[in-house]
Design a protein around this motif. Structure first.
Motif, PDB file in Angstrom:
ATOM      1  N   GLN A   1       1.005  -1.527  -0.167  1.00 36.32           N
ATOM      2  CA  GLN A   1      -0.401  -0.025  -0.140  1.00 36.32           C
ATOM      3  C   GLN A   1       0.710   1.765   0.302  1.00 36.32           C
ATOM      4  N   ASP A   2       2.120   0.796  -1.270  1.00 40.31           N
ATOM      5  CA  ASP A   2       2.433   2.776  -0.996  1.00 40.31           C
ATOM      6  C   ASP A   2       3.652   2.665  -0.356  1.00 40.31           C
ATOM      7  N   LEU A   3       3.976   2.167   1.303  1.00 40.23           N
ATOM      8  CA  LEU A   3       5.031   1.799   1.888  1.00 40.23           C
ATOM      9  C   LEU A   3       5.907   0.768   1.804  1.00 40.23           C
ATOM     10  N   ILE A   4       7.113   1.172   2.043  1.00 45.41           N
ATOM     11  CA  ILE A   4       8.160  -0.244   2.501  1.00 45.41           C
ATOM     12  C   ILE A   4       8.105  -0.600   3.815  1.00 45.41           C
ATOM     13  N   VAL A   5       7.680  -1.989   3.867  1.00 45.28           N
ATOM     14  CA  VAL A   5       7.549  -2.504   5.350  1.00 45.28           C
ATOM     15  C   VAL A   5       8.243  -2.986   5.644  1.00 45.28           C
ATOM     16  N   ALA A   6       9.364  -4.020   4.472  1.00 45.01           N
ATOM     17  CA  ALA A   6      10.553  -4.721   4.586  1.00 45.01           C
ATOM     18  C   ALA A   6      11.443  -4.214   3.913  1.00 45.01           C
ATOM     19  N   LEU A   7      13.222  -5.090   4.416  1.00 43.48           N
ATOM     20  CA  LEU A   7      13.908  -4.824   3.514  1.00 43.48           C
ATOM     21  C   LEU A   7      15.172  -5.845   4.066  1.00 43.48           C
ATOM     22  N   GLY A   8      15.657  -6.398   2.980  1.00 47.65           N
ATOM     23  CA  GLY A   8      16.167  -7.485   3.797  1.00 47.65           C
ATOM     24  C   GLY A   8      16.792  -8.376   2.452  1.00 47.65           C
ATOM     25  N   ARG A   9      17.124  -9.753   2.728  1.00 45.29           N
ATOM     26  CA  ARG A   9      17.730 -10.699   2.018  1.00 45.29           C
ATOM     27  C   ARG A   9      16.116 -11.238   1.331  1.00 45.29           C
ATOM     28  N   PHE A  10      16.335 -11.581  -0.314  1.00 40.44           N
ATOM     29  CA  PHE A  10      15.908 -11.901  -0.832  1.00 40.44           C
ATOM     30  C   PHE A  10      14.756 -13.182  -0.501  1.00 40.44           C
ATOM     31  N   GLN A  11      15.443 -14.352  -0.376  1.00 39.02           N
ATOM     32  CA  GLN A  11      14.674 -15.652  -0.016  1.00 39.02           C
ATOM     33  C   GLN A  11      13.783 -15.035   1.174  1.00 39.02           C
ATOM     34  N   ASP A  12      14.417 -14.252   2.474  1.00 38.63           N
ATOM     35  CA  ASP A  12      13.727 -14.285   3.698  1.00 38.63           C
ATOM     36  C   ASP A  12      13.101 -13.595   2.873  1.00 38.63           C
ATOM     37  N   LEU A  13      12.964 -12.674   2.687  1.00 37.50           N
ATOM     38  CA  LEU A  13      10.960 -11.479   2.178  1.00 37.50           C
ATOM     39  C   LEU A  13      10.477 -12.984   1.451  1.00 37.50           C
TER      40      LEU A  13
ATOM     41  N   LYS B   1       9.738 -15.846   1.780  1.00 36.77           N
ATOM     42  CA  LYS B   1       9.302 -16.603   2.373  1.00 36.77           C
ATOM     43  C   LYS B   1       7.761 -16.040   3.682  1.00 36.77           C
ATOM     44  N   ALA B   2       8.648 -14.540   4.017  1.00 32.89           N
ATOM     45  CA  ALA B   2       7.745 -14.470   4.663  1.00 32.89           C
ATOM     46  C   ALA B   2       6.341 -13.666   3.947  1.00 32.89           C
TER      47      ALA B   2
END
Length: 125
Positions: free
Chosen positions: A49-61, A63-64
């Motif tokens: 919804q136009d907000l950055i909610v997570a940053l990190g490793r590709f595989q982790d995101l 999966k999440a």
């Protein structure tokens, strides 16, 4: 600035500015450069919804956020959260060299503003 950064920013703007996406979007395949002190940047970013909610490793995101729509950046860099807060310092400095007559309502007001700004001016200057 590197044209890949510009094209990445443009792609991100086009994708996020035109529509508020109901499902999360997973941007990956690039370096997500932030100001969080991580010198190498992040591999991936989730926007919801136009907000950055997570940053990190590709595989982790991935999966999440398994329902996230993937956007492959193909090596283009992303600088999220850039706010254009530039100022026109040169114009500000230059404006201090001249009398401000923008609020003057009459010729007499303009003359008074000029006299106040240039107190040592001789007639004709």
């Amino acid at each position: 600035m590197d044209s890949r950064i510009w094209s990445g920013l443009l792609a991100l703007l086009m994708l996020s500015a035109t529509t508020v996406h109901a499902s999360p979007m997973l941007f990956h395949g690039s370096s997500i450069l932030t100001l969080d002190g991580k010198p190498a940047g992040h591999e991936a970013m989730i926007i919801e919804q136009d907000l950055i909610v997570a940053l990190g490793r590709f595989q982790d995101l991935k999966k999440a956020y398994p329902q996230a729509r993937e956007v492959a950046l193909k090596g283009r860099s992303v600088l999220p959260g850039i706010i254009d807060s530039h100022v026109h310092a040169a114009e500000l400095g230059a404006s201090s060299l001249y009398a401000d007559v923008t609020e003057a309502q009459s010729v007499a007001d303009r003359i008074a503003a000029l006299k106040a700004f240039y107190p040592r001016a001789k007639p004709g200057e």
